[in-house]
Motif scaffolding. Structure first.
Motif, PDB file in Angstrom:
ATOM      1  N   PRO A  60       0.835  -1.210   0.000  1.00  0.00           N
ATOM      2  CA  PRO A  60       0.000   0.000   0.000  1.00  0.00           C
ATOM      3  C   PRO A  60       0.868   1.257   0.000  1.00  0.00           C
ATOM      4  N   LYS A  61       0.367   2.279  -0.646  1.00  0.00           N
ATOM      5  CA  LYS A  61       1.112   3.536  -0.773  1.00  0.00           C
ATOM      6  C   LYS A  61       1.414   4.147   0.593  1.00  0.00           C
ATOM      7  N   ASP A  62       0.498   3.999   1.541  1.00  0.00           N
ATOM      8  CA  ASP A  62       0.710   4.613   2.851  1.00  0.00           C
ATOM      9  C   ASP A  62       1.741   3.870   3.708  1.00  0.00           C
ATOM     10  N   SER A  63       2.204   2.698   3.263  1.00  0.00           N
ATOM     11  CA  SER A  63       3.242   1.986   4.008  1.00  0.00           C
ATOM     12  C   SER A  63       4.651   2.423   3.601  1.00  0.00           C
ATOM     13  N   VAL A  64       4.757   3.217   2.564  1.00  0.00           N
ATOM     14  CA  VAL A  64       6.057   3.710   2.092  1.00  0.00           C
ATOM     15  C   VAL A  64       6.333   5.059   2.744  1.00  0.00           C
ATOM     16  N   THR A  65       7.531   5.198   3.304  1.00  0.00           N
ATOM     17  CA  THR A  65       7.942   6.477   3.882  1.00  0.00           C
ATOM     18  C   THR A  65       9.073   7.062   3.043  1.00  0.00           C
ATOM     19  N   ILE A  75      10.600   1.318   3.424  1.00  0.00           N
ATOM     20  CA  ILE A  75       9.448   0.651   4.013  1.00  0.00           C
ATOM     21  C   ILE A  75       9.890   0.272   5.418  1.00  0.00           C
ATOM     22  N   PRO A  76       9.265   0.854   6.441  1.00  0.00           N
ATOM     23  CA  PRO A  76       9.696   0.605   7.819  1.00  0.00           C
ATOM     24  C   PRO A  76       9.709  -0.881   8.169  1.00  0.00           C
ATOM     25  N   ASN A  77      10.662  -1.237   9.004  1.00  0.00           N
ATOM     26  CA  ASN A  77      10.849  -2.601   9.506  1.00  0.00           C
ATOM     27  C   ASN A  77      11.196  -3.607   8.410  1.00  0.00           C
ATOM     28  N   THR A  78      11.720  -3.129   7.301  1.00  0.00           N
ATOM     29  CA  THR A  78      12.204  -4.001   6.231  1.00  0.00           C
ATOM     30  C   THR A  78      13.527  -3.428   5.723  1.00  0.00           C
ATOM     31  N   PRO A  79      14.308  -4.230   5.017  1.00  0.00           N
ATOM     32  CA  PRO A  79      15.562  -3.694   4.460  1.00  0.00           C
ATOM     33  C   PRO A  79      15.356  -2.932   3.143  1.00  0.00           C
TER      34      PRO A  79
END
Length: 104
Positions: A60-65, A75-79
């Motif tokens: 989802p677009k809102d999961s990208v910072t 993407i938080p909590n991922t590499p």
């Protein structure tokens, strides 16, 4: 005579290497990095690139910072990390995405 030829050969090799080093280390004068102004067009481009990045990863677009200091999407909590310029290059090449996803 053989030693003289070898000495001249060594001197010419050193000369070629020095000239290559000197010419490759020159600064480019007058080259500036372009400054991006905060305009509506820039924000619109950012939104398109953000949507493309999220779509290409299937998130989802809102999961990208976006990290402003590093100028990269994360993407938080991922590499997963990708520079904005790299995603923008891929977006510019993504004709099929533009045709199928942006026309909806």
């Amino acid at each position: 005579m053989k030693n003289l030829n070898m000495s001249l050969f060594k001197i010419s090799i050193v000369g070629v290497l020095m000239s290559a080093t000197i010419t490759s280390c020159k600064k480019k004068d007058g080259v500036e990095t372009p400054k991006i102004e905060n305009t509506k067009e820039t924000k619109k481009d950012y939104e398109k690139v953000l949507s493309f990045f999220a779509w290409s990863l299937g998130v989802p677009k809102d999961s990208v910072t976006f990290d402003v200091n590093k100028s990269e999407f994360t993407i938080p909590n991922t590499p997963v990390r990708q520079a904005y310029s790299r995603v923008q290059e891929e977006y510019n090449k993504a004709n099929e995405y533009k045709l199928t996803q942006e026309t909806k």
